[in-house]
Each structure stands twice: as structure tokens, then as C-alpha cells.
Design an enzyme around this catalytic site. Sequence first.
Site, PDB file in Angstrom:
ATOM      1  N   GLU A 175       1.000   3.967   1.752  1.00 10.40           N
ATOM      2  CA  GLU A 175       1.525   4.415   3.041  1.00 10.40           C
ATOM      3  C   GLU A 175       2.636   3.485   3.528  1.00 10.40           C
ATOM      4  O   GLU A 175       3.633   3.948   4.097  1.00 10.40           O
ATOM      5  CB  GLU A 175       0.397   4.477   4.083  1.00 10.40           C
ATOM      6  N   CYS A 228      -2.130   0.159   7.280  1.00 11.77           N
ATOM      7  CA  CYS A 228      -1.316   1.360   7.102  1.00 11.77           C
ATOM      8  C   CYS A 228      -1.335   2.247   8.340  1.00 11.77           C
ATOM      9  O   CYS A 228      -0.316   2.836   8.691  1.00 11.77           O
ATOM     10  CB  CYS A 228      -1.782   2.112   5.865  1.00 11.77           C
ATOM     11  N   HIS A 277       0.851  -1.187   0.000  1.00 14.25           N
ATOM     12  CA  HIS A 277       0.000   0.000   0.000  1.00 14.25           C
ATOM     13  C   HIS A 277       0.890   1.241   0.000  1.00 14.25           C
ATOM     14  O   HIS A 277       2.028   1.205   0.477  1.00 14.25           O
ATOM     15  CB  HIS A 277      -0.881   0.021   1.236  1.00 14.25           C
ATOM     16  N   CYS A 297      -5.968   2.324   5.393  1.00  7.48           N
ATOM     17  CA  CYS A 297      -6.563   1.114   5.942  1.00  7.48           C
ATOM     18  C   CYS A 297      -5.932   0.809   7.304  1.00  7.48           C
ATOM     19  O   CYS A 297      -4.933   1.423   7.687  1.00  7.48           O
ATOM     20  CB  CYS A 297      -6.346  -0.056   4.977  1.00  7.48           C
TER      21      CYS A 297
END
Length: 156
Positions: free
Chosen positions: A53, A84, A51, A81
Amino acid sequence: MDEYFEMAVAETVKGIADGMSGPFGATIVRGDEVVAAVGNRQLGEGDPSQHAEMVAVREACKILGTMDLSDCTMYATCEPCPMCVAVMIWAGIKDCYFSATRDDAARYGFGDMHLRRFLAGEDDSVINMVAVAPRADCVDLFDIFHERHPGLVPMP
């Protein structure tokens, strides 16, 4: 602030064009210095943990030579999410600004409510977590670590 979102968007658009990225980007800033601006890399890496992040935190830690990003700020194109959020907490990031929301993401098929419900204790059907009897060799790993790295993580 706008420039940090613009950097994340630009990297994400580039990643989408290259087949690397989904529609998520992030920028990490320390003071006035941009440390990392990235799009996510799930598609290109074939790795569900890539992801934006997460990628930004990994890059920032490498660039700065530390896992302590407590003097950094995250700018994410979408509400992070739970995974993250967790990595930001582990890295010490105190502020995260985001634009699109989890509801925006869900409208496009990128929902994370199953994770949020699991973590809230509302749905245990997504994964079967089974604790086994304690094994000495597994528990001993903590002592081995502290012998090798005294003081890195304080003993209780």
C-alpha cells in the site's frame, strides 16, 4: 473489482518470483483508470516501509503529480497494517477494499498485532517514546516551512 485484485496478485506473484516481494499487493484506481498495481518491495529494497500500500501510494503520487489521492480507491490483497492505513489517510484515500485479513496474515507469521496494541495504548513495551524539552530550533522549523510555502498547510 476482481480485475484490480487480480492485478495486485499478478504483481505480487511476479515480485515473489524475483525475490522482491512478500505476499502482499495493492492496486490504486482513480475512476476507471488503474494508477498503480504493485507487490510489496520489502525484500528487494531491504526497507521495512515498502509495504504494497505504501509503494502504491508513492507511485500514484508520482504518476498523478499530487499527494491528494482523495479521488482514488485502494484494493489491497490483505488487510492493511496501521502504517499503511495511516499513509492512506494522509493521502486522502477514502475507500480501501481488502481480501485476506490480519488473522490470515498472522497464521503465516505476518502478524501486526504488536503495532495495533501499541497504537491502542495497550502495550508500550515495543518502543520507548521519549519527549525531550522543547528545542527552539526544532519548533522553528514550522515557521521556516510556512515562510517558504505560505498557504500550503493552513496556520491554526
